[in-house]
Design an enzyme around this catalytic site. Structure first.
Site, PDB file in Angstrom:
ATOM      1  N   ASP A 481       0.635  -0.765   0.211  1.00  0.00           N
ATOM      2  CA  ASP A 481      -0.100   0.144   0.476  1.00  0.00           C
ATOM      3  C   ASP A 481       0.961   0.883  -0.289  1.00  0.00           C
ATOM      4  O   ASP A 481       2.025   1.321   0.368  1.00  0.00           O
ATOM      5  CB  ASP A 481      -0.717   0.310   1.342  1.00  0.00           C
ATOM      6  CG  ASP A 481      -2.002   1.105   1.582  1.00  0.00           C
ATOM      7  OD1 ASP A 481      -2.511   1.313   0.721  1.00  0.00           O
ATOM      8  OD2 ASP A 481      -1.493   2.110   1.572  1.00  0.00           O
ATOM      9  N   GLU A 534       1.062  -0.590  -5.524  1.00  0.00           N
ATOM     10  CA  GLU A 534       0.195   0.927  -5.433  1.00  0.00           C
ATOM     11  C   GLU A 534       0.880   2.020  -5.230  1.00  0.00           C
ATOM     12  O   GLU A 534       1.408   2.392  -4.983  1.00  0.00           O
ATOM     13  CB  GLU A 534      -0.835   0.791  -4.494  1.00  0.00           C
ATOM     14  CG  GLU A 534      -1.939   1.748  -5.051  1.00  0.00           C
ATOM     15  CD  GLU A 534      -2.529   2.710  -3.768  1.00  0.00           C
ATOM     16  OE1 GLU A 534      -3.484   3.641  -3.206  1.00  0.00           O
ATOM     17  OE2 GLU A 534      -2.066   2.747  -2.147  1.00  0.00           O
TER      18      GLU A 534
END
Length: 810
Positions: A481, A534
Site C-alpha cells: 500500500d 500501489e
C-alpha cells in the site's frame, strides 16, 4: 564463579542447562570482577547459624560434590532459614524499580566463595522456600520483595520455589533467572546486521521447554530503554518480579518465564531515559487481544496445512503469462453475518470458484486499533486481527482457498503506522521505528508516523514481516500500500516542510533501497509469491528486477488507466468523443511496467459512488455501461482487480460496517434480476478469460496487442485484437454509444485453415446479463476485404453500450 559456555547459535535457541546448576552470565559491566559477593559485614541473624552447623555435621556430603544439604525442617513442618546473601540497597532499588539492565546477574543462583547465593524477587510474598531433593530451606526478605539465602557447598542441585502470598498456600514455581538466554549468538548477530529473515522466531513470545521446564521466552528490541519488564495477566500487570536482561549491543531484552503458556496476555513495561514508564504491546506479537483491548497474546500454531499440491504448483507459475483475476474484499464486512475466519472459509471459496476469480485480495488483516481505518493503520504487524479469530483460524481460511484453487493476496502497509500509545510510536521513549527528524516522521495525510527505512533494525522488522506472511500463512502475494508516499520525501508536503536527500533530491533513497531488499528477499525465499505495488507516479522501474536497478515488484497498479477510463465512462455518450483519448492513452505506456487494472475500494468510497452509480443515463443505461466497461477492462492488457459489490452492480458506496448490499440479489428485491445479470456476466468474463490464452499470455509484451481502430471517436467505438503466444487471436469491439450500429466493418486477422469463421465468445448485451439481446449470428464469416490494417474483415452488428468478444470458431 563458574561461567556459562558460549551462547548456543543453533536454530532451536534452547541452550542446555546442566543438571547441576551453573551461574548465569555476567554482563559486560561486571566482567572481570567477582559476581555479587555477599558483604563482609552483613549483619548476622540468629537463624543464619543453623545451616552452617548442619553443613559441618555432614562433611562427607560436601566432599562428595553433591552440595550441602539445607537444614532439615524444624518441628512443625517449617524449613530452616538460610543465612542471607544480601545485595547493596542501591542494587535492590534498581531491581525493584525496573532500572536494572542485567537482573540475571543478581537473581537466581550464583556460586560465591562462601557458597551458593540464591536471590528471588517476589513482591508481596510472605515467605519463599527453596525446595530441593535434599530438603527445603527458607529465604530471608531483604527489601522490596527481594528474598535471599546462602547455601554452603561448592555445587547446588536444581531447585524450585514455594512462594506463599497473604491468605494462600504455597505456590510451587520454577525460577526463570536460572536459565541462559534463549537467543543464541547467531540470532543476535543477524539482528545487529539487519539480516534476520525470520525475525519472528527470535523476538516476540515463544512457548518453549528449556531443560525440562515449560514456559515462555520473551524478547524485544528496545535499545534506548533503561529497563524492560514483562507485565501481564500472570502477574496482575505488575512487572516487578519479571525484569528482562539486556543482551548487549543488539538492543534486545530477554527473559524466560516458566509456567507462562498459550493464551496469556502481556505487554512490555519500558522505563525510558526520561523516567517514564511505558506499557507497550509486543511489536513481534503473533496474536493480540481483540480491539479495543490492546495486549499481546502468547500463541502456538497447531494448524496442519493441506495445500501441498497448491504450493508446489504455485512455485512453477509464471504470473505474467498466467490468468489473474482478483476479487478484493474487506474480511470483516464481506458478509457481516459471518463472524470468524472459519465461517468465511465455509462460503468464500465456493463463491469465488463459481465466479471464476483466480485470486482474492484481503484488505489488511494485520491487527489495527480503529476499524474505520479498514486495516491501513496497523498496530500489530505480525498478528492477524483478533476480530475474526485466532492466527490458526486465518491459516484455515487460506488453506481452504488454496484447496479450491484460489490464490490469496494480502494488503501490506509498510508506509506508516498509528501514533497510539501502546504501539510502535516512540517505542522505548525515543524515536525508534520512526525517523528522529519530525519533518520525515510525520505523515501529513493520515496523522500517522512513517518508518525509518534507513535504520537497519527497522528494515529488518519490515522485510522479515513480508517474509512472515508468506511463510507462516502461505499467502501468495503482498499488495504493498501507498508506495508513492514512501518514495518521495515531499509527498503531501508543501514548501519547505521536507528535508532533501543527500543529493538535494526529493527521492527517498532509503525507502527505495528497502523496497528492493524486501522484494529480492521475498522472491528468493518464497517461490511463486507475487508482490504488487500501489504506485501512482512515474517512478521508473517499479516492476523492473532489482539486479537491473528496479524496485523489483511483480506488478504495479495501473492508476492512470483506472483514472482515465473512469473519466471517460462517467461522461454522457454524446460527450465521449471529446474524451476518446482517455480510453486509448493507456496503450502508450502499457509495456513500461507490468500492470494490474484496479477498480478497488478507493474508487467506491468517500463520495466517489459505486461503479454502476458513476455511469450516466437511466437504470438500464447505467447497467449497460457498467457491463460494457467490465468487458473492455477484461480484454485490455493487464491483470484485473474488482472490489466486492461491483460484481453485482450494487448502487451504494461501500461502508466498512455494512458491507455489500447482498439483499439486492434476493428474489424479493424488485431489481434482483438486473443485479444477478451483472453477476452472471462477471462469472462468464472470468471463465472465458481463463479459457482464452490470448487474454493473458502476452500481457506484458507488445506482441500481445494490436489496435484495429482506436480512433473511431465519433462513433464511440474501440476495437483491438489480443494474441496468445501461439498467435491465436481474440477480437474485442466496444460500442460506448447508446445506439445499435448495423453493418459496422471491423478488420480481422487471418485464421489458420480455409474456414475463416468467427463466433461471439461474449456479448455484454446478452439477455442473460440484463441486456437487450442484440447479437451477431454465428458463425461470422470474414471476407477478404482488407480493413484496419488487417487482411480480412467482417460487417458486424454492434449492440448499444456493449462490448463484444470474437474468437475463431472452435
Amino acid at each position: 564463579m563458574t561461567p556459562l559456555g558460549p551462547l548456543d547459535p543453533s536454530a532451536d535457541r534452547q541452550p542446555a542447562v546442566p543438571a547441576t546448576f551453573r551461574s548465569g552470565p555476567r554482563s559486560k559491566a561486571t566482567a572481570g570482577r567477582p559476581a555479587a559477593k555477599a558483604p563482609a559485614k552483613a549483619p548476622a541473624k540468629a537463624p543464619a547459624k543453623a545451616p552452617a552447623k548442619a553443613a559441618a555435621a555432614k562433611p562427607a556430603a560436601r566432599a562428595a560434590g553433591a552440595g550441602a544439604a539445607p537444614a532439615r525442617p524444624q518441628a512443625g513442618g517449617g524449613a530452616l532459614r538460610l543465612p542471607e546473601a544480601p545485595l547493596p540497597p542501591a542494587e535492590v532499588d534498581r531491581l525493584v524499580s525496573g532500572a536494572h539492565h542485567d537482573p540475571h546477574a543478581l537473581l537466581g543462583a550464583h556460586e560465591l566463595p562462601e557458597g551458593t547465593a540464591i536471590r528471588v524477587l517476589r513482591p508481596f510474598a510472605e515467605r519463599v522456600v527453596v525446595e530441593t531433593e535434599l530438603g527445603p530451606a527458607e529465604l530471608t526478605h531483604q527489601q522490596g520483595g527481594l528474598f535471599t539465602g546462602l547455601l554452603t557447598g561448592q555445587h547446588f542441585p536444581r531447585y524450585t520455589l514455594a512462594v506463599t502470598y497473604p491468605g494462600g498456600g504455597p505456590l510451587v514455581q520454577e525460577d526463570g533467572y536460572r536459565f541462559a538466554p534463549t537467543l543464541g549468538e547467531l540470532d543476535l548477530h543477524l539482528i545487529r546486521e539487519g539480516r534476520h529473515e525470520q525475525l519472528w522466531r527470535a523476538l516476540g513470545s515463544h512457548v518453549r521447554t528449556v531443560d525440562g521446564v515449560s514456559g515462555t521466552a520473551f524478547a524485544v528490541w528496545a535499545p534506548n530503554a533503561v529497563g524492560v519488564r514483562v507485565i501481564g495477566s500472570f502477574n496482575h500487570w505488575d512487572g516487578t518480579a519479571h525484569p528482562m536482561r539486556s543482551l548487549g549491543s543488539s538492543g534486545v531484552w530477554e527473559v524466560f518465564l516458566p509456567g507462562i503458556g498459550e493464551g496469556e496476555r502481556y505487554k512490555y513495561q519500558i522505563l525510558t531515559r526520561h523516567g517514564q514508564r511505558l506499557e507497550k504491546a509486543d511489536p513481534l506479537a503473533r496474536a493480540a487481544q481483540c480491539p479495543p483491548d490492546t495486549a499481546s497474546v502468547v500463541t502456538v500454531s497447531r494448524h496442519e496445512w493441506q495445500d501441498a499440491e497448491w504450493m508446489e504448483r504455485r512455485a512453477r507459475t509464471v504470473h505474467h503469462r498466467a490468468p489473474m483475476s482478483v476479487y478484493e474484499l474487506h474480511l470483516a464486512s464481506w458478509r457481516p453475518e459471518l463472524s470468524s475466519y472459519r465461517e468465511i472459509a465455509e462460503v468464500l471459496p465456493g463463491y469465488l470458484s463459481e465466479l471464476g476469480f483466480t485470486h482474492v485480495e484481503f484488505m489488511p488483516v494485520m491487527e489495527h486499533p480503529f476499524g474505520g481505518s479498514w486495516g491501513y493503520q496497523v498496530s500489530g504487524f505480525y498478528a492477524p486481527t483478533a476480530r475474526l479469530g485466532t492466527p490458526d483460524d486465518f491459516r484455515f481460511l487460506v488453506d481452504a482457498l488454496h484447496r479450491h484453487g484460489i490464490g490469496v493476496l494480502v494488503d501490506w502497509v509498510p508506509a506508516h503506522f498509528p501514533k497510539d500509545d501502546f504501539a510502535l510510536a516512540r517505542f522505548d521513549g525515543e524515536p525508534l521505528y520512526e525517523p528522529a527528524d519530525p519533518l520525515r516522521a510525520e505523515h501529513p495525510d493520515w496523522g500517522t508516523l512513517e518508518f525509518d527505512y534507513g535504520r537497519t533494525e527497522v528494515r529488518n522488522f519490515l522485510v522479515a514481516n513480508a517474509v512472515y506472511w508468506c511463510e507462516e500463512f502461505h499467502v501468495d502475494g503482498l499488495r504493498v500500500d501507498a508506495v508513492a508516499s514512501m518514495l518521495y520525501l515531499d509527498y503531501s508536503r508543501e514548501g519547505g516542510a521536507w528535508t532533501p536527500n543527500q543529493y538535494g533530491g526529493r527521492e527517498n533513497l532509503d525507502a527505495a533501497s528497502f523496497l528492493q531488499e524486501m522484494n529480492a528477499t521475498v522472491y528468493r525465499r518464497c517461490p511463486g509469491v507475487l508482490t504488487v505495488a500501489e504506485e501512482s507516479t512515474a517512478w521508473d522501474g517499479v516492476t523492473r528486477p532489482t539486479d537491473s536497478g528496479g524496485l523489483g515488484f511483480g506488478l504495479k497498479w495501473n492508476m492512470g488507466w483506472m483514472h482515465d477510463s473512469l473519466v471517460y465512462i462517467s461522461k454522457e455518450p454524446v460527450h465521449r468523443k471529446y474524451h476518446h483519448n482517455e480510453m486509448t492513452f493507456s496503450m502508450v505506456y502499457a509495456y513500461s511496467e507490468n500492470y494490474i487494472l484496479p477498480i478497488s475500494h478507493d474508487e467506491v468510497v468517500h463520495g466517489k459512488q459505486s461503479l454502476v452509480s458513476k455511469m450516466p443515463g437511466d437504470w438500464w443505461q447505467q447497467r449497460a455501461n457498467h457491463r460494457a466497461y467490465l468487458g473492455f477492462m477484461w480484454a485490455h492488457p493487464g491483470k484485473q482487480l474488482l472490489f466486492m459489490g461491483q460484481e453485482f452492480a450494487q448502487g451504494a458506496e461501500w461502508h466498512h460496517e455494512h458491507g455489500p448490499q447482498w439483499w439486492v440479489l434476493d428474489e424479493g428485491w424488485p431489481a434482483h434480476a438486473d443485479h444477478r445479470g451483472v453477476q452472471r456476466l462477471v462469472g462468464d468474463l472470468n471463465h472465458v478469460y481463463r479459457d482464452t490464452p490470448a487474454l493473458y499470455e502476452q500481457d506484458t509484451v507488445p506482441a500481445g496487442f494490436a489496435w484495429l481502430d482506436g480512433g473511431a471517436a465519433e462513433d464511440n467505438v474501440l476495437s483491438f485484437v489480443r494474441f496468445a503466444a501461439d498467435g491465436s487471436p481474440l477480437v474485442a469491439v466496444c460500442n460506448f454509444s447508446p445506439v445499435v450500429r448495423h453493418g459496422f466493418r471491423v478488420g480481422l486477422p487471418r485464421l489458420e485453415g480455409a474456414g475463416q469463421l468467427w463466433e461471439e465468445a461474449l456479448n455484454t448485451d446478452a439477455e442473460r446479463y440484463g441486456g437487450s439481446g442484440v447479437a451477431n449470428s454465428s458463425p461470422i464469416k470474414s471476407e477478404s476485404e482488407e480493413w484496419n490494417a488487417q487482411p480480412r474483415s467482417a460487417e458486424l452488428v454492434l449492440p448499444p453500450l456493449a462490448t463484444v468478444w470474437l474468437r475463431p470458431v472452435r
